[in-house]
Motif scaffolding. Structure first.
Motif, PDB file in Angstrom:
ATOM      1  N   HIS A 255       0.829  -1.201   0.000  1.00  0.00           N
ATOM      2  CA  HIS A 255       0.000   0.000   0.000  1.00  0.00           C
ATOM      3  C   HIS A 255       0.870   1.260   0.000  1.00  0.00           C
ATOM      4  O   HIS A 255       0.772   2.078  -0.912  1.00  0.00           O
TER       5      HIS A 255
ATOM      6  N   SER B 183       2.354   2.963  -3.491  1.00  0.00           N
ATOM      7  CA  SER B 183       1.679   4.227  -3.779  1.00  0.00           C
ATOM      8  C   SER B 183       2.660   5.359  -4.036  1.00  0.00           C
ATOM      9  O   SER B 183       2.376   6.262  -4.814  1.00  0.00           O
TER      10      SER B 183
ATOM     11  N   ASP C  73      -6.523  11.790  -7.691  1.00  0.00           N
ATOM     12  CA  ASP C  73      -6.766  10.360  -7.526  1.00  0.00           C
ATOM     13  C   ASP C  73      -8.263  10.137  -7.647  1.00  0.00           C
ATOM     14  O   ASP C  73      -9.005  10.399  -6.712  1.00  0.00           O
TER      15      ASP C  73
ATOM     16  N   THR D  79     -10.574   6.530  -5.592  1.00  0.00           N
ATOM     17  CA  THR D  79      -9.520   6.117  -4.681  1.00  0.00           C
ATOM     18  C   THR D  79      -9.863   4.904  -3.819  1.00  0.00           C
ATOM     19  O   THR D  79      -8.971   4.286  -3.264  1.00  0.00           O
TER      20      THR D  79
ATOM     21  N   PHE E 299      -5.965   4.501  -1.746  1.00  0.00           N
ATOM     22  CA  PHE E 299      -4.681   4.250  -2.420  1.00  0.00           C
ATOM     23  C   PHE E 299      -4.798   4.551  -3.898  1.00  0.00           C
ATOM     24  O   PHE E 299      -5.778   4.176  -4.527  1.00  0.00           O
ATOM     25  N   PRO E 300      -3.827   5.210  -4.436  1.00  0.00           N
ATOM     26  CA  PRO E 300      -2.571   5.694  -3.852  1.00  0.00           C
ATOM     27  C   PRO E 300      -2.679   7.067  -3.199  1.00  0.00           C
ATOM     28  O   PRO E 300      -1.717   7.568  -2.650  1.00  0.00           O
TER      29      PRO E 300
END
Length: 108
Positions: free
Chosen positions: A57, A61, A82, A85, A89-90
């Motif tokens: 993770h 990321s 992002d 998400t 993550f990320p």
């Protein structure tokens, strides 16, 4: 989490030549605790061991982004979005990591 988890983060960040400071370590630990807690309610991820959280993770990321910033011209101005998400993550580890570039203190 524990001192062992913080040391795991430090070890893996050093191994991958990523910057870190105590605030980042603390923030990632809090996020990991929140992820584990919320995962019990919402089934966000199957990656939940401390080693996997850090490597699959957090490191995954951040690592590509850090390599992207090897180009000096990109360090001066960048934007991140992002979309979708999911469990964070990320986006969340990346956002926390980017705060290092607005801070004066970082350990290597």
């Amino acid at each position: 989490m524990s001192l062992e988890f913080k040391n795991l983060i430090k070890h893996e960040f050093n191994k991958n030549k990523l910057l870190f400071n105590s605030e980042l370590i603390e923030a990632l630990e809090v996020f990991a605790q929140f992820l584990i807690s919320e995962n019990k309610k919402y089934n966000l991820t199957t990656i939940l061991t401390p080693e996997d959280i850090v490597n699959k993770h957090f490191i995954d990321s951040i690592l590509g982004f850090e390599k992207f910033l090897d180009r000096e011209s990109l360090k001066k101005s960048f934007q991140i979005m992002d979309i979708g998400t999911g469990a964070g993550f990320p986006g969340i580890p990346l956002l926390l990591y980017c705060l290092l570039y607005t801070s004066d203190a970082a350990d290597e």
